[in-house]
Design an enzyme around this catalytic site. Structure first.
Site, short mmCIF file in Angstrom:
data_model
loop_
_atom_site.label_atom_id
_atom_site.label_comp_id
_atom_site.label_asym_id
_atom_site.label_seq_id
_atom_site.Cartn_x
_atom_site.Cartn_y
_atom_site.Cartn_z
N HIS A 58 -25.40 45.84 -9.22
CA HIS A 58 -24.55 45.01 -9.64
C HIS A 58 -23.11 45.42 -9.89
O HIS A 58 -22.96 46.51 -10.17
CB HIS A 58 -25.11 43.90 -10.85
CG HIS A 58 -24.99 44.80 -11.90
ND1 HIS A 58 -26.17 45.73 -12.23
CD2 HIS A 58 -24.17 45.21 -13.04
CE1 HIS A 58 -25.81 46.46 -13.36
NE2 HIS A 58 -24.69 45.97 -14.05
N HIS A 70 -16.35 48.55 -10.09
CA HIS A 70 -17.32 49.42 -9.47
C HIS A 70 -18.80 49.11 -9.47
O HIS A 70 -19.16 48.32 -10.07
CB HIS A 70 -16.84 50.58 -9.73
CG HIS A 70 -17.55 51.00 -11.13
ND1 HIS A 70 -16.71 50.19 -12.55
CD2 HIS A 70 -18.58 51.30 -11.81
CE1 HIS A 70 -17.80 50.34 -13.45
NE2 HIS A 70 -18.79 51.16 -13.18
#
Length: 192
Positions: free
Chosen positions: A44, A132
């Site tokens: 995620h 990220h």
């Protein structure tokens, strides 16, 4: 249970979960020490890590959910590309994939999350937000590894585009097998 370990983030589709798994498997032999890959289905983009959060009370999970529910954002698109190491290549602890598209929308959404949670006494992040996807954690960086080859793999990876239509509040349950994330609440993007 009076606290839950929680975070706010963006879910990734199965195609990205599979790509993260393949990349993690390719990275592992390039590390001489122990490398813990993100489990398939758990990848995620984190917008805000809340840590141990009370179940109830003025800064509890219910209040957090209500505050997050007030955030309005338009659907947007992510495209992962490249990557690197945290804190850096000299002694890497985390291997991550970066964003070629959608980084600005993620920054704006992370700022909106900070702003929505500030009245609850939840402090904004201390470091600048950098969107990220964590792929792996290097448990023994002192043992070394082929860091340039890892960077080459990250650069060559071709990720599918990701339509973002919701933000998620997750509970993170730690175990000896790593973290397992459970959806507590989803917040859909506003229709455009």
């Amino acid at each position: 249970m009076d606290h839950v370990r929680a975070f706010v983030g963006l879910a990734l589709p199965q195609s990205c979960q599979e790509m993260a798994g393949r990349l993690g498997a390719a990275l592992a032999p390039l590390c001489r020490g122990r490398l813990s890959r993100v489990r398939t289905g758990q990848a995620h983009i984190t917008l805000k890590f809340l840590g141990e959060t009370p179940v109830s009370g003025p800064a509890g999970i219910e209040a957090v959910g209500e505050a997050l529910g007030g955030i309005r954002f338009a659907p947007f698109r992510l495209n992962l590309a490249g990557g690197g190491f945290f804190p850096g290549q000299k002694r890497p602890r985390v291997v991550w994939a970066g964003l070629r598209e959608g980084a600005q929308a993620c920054r704006e959404l992370a700022a909106a999350v900070d702003a929505a949670l500030a009245p609850l006494g939840i402090a904004p992040e201390g470091n600048p937000f950098a969107a990220h996807l964590t792929l792996a954690r290097i448990r023994e960086p002192e043992r070394g590894g082929d860091w340039p080859a890892m960077l080459a793999l990250l650069t060559q990876a071709l990720w599918p585009p990701v339509p973002v239509a919701a933000m998620t509040l997750w509970r993170s349950v730690l175990s000896e097998h790593g973290a397992r994330h459970e959806v507590l609440r989803e917040f859909p993007a506003a229709a455009t």
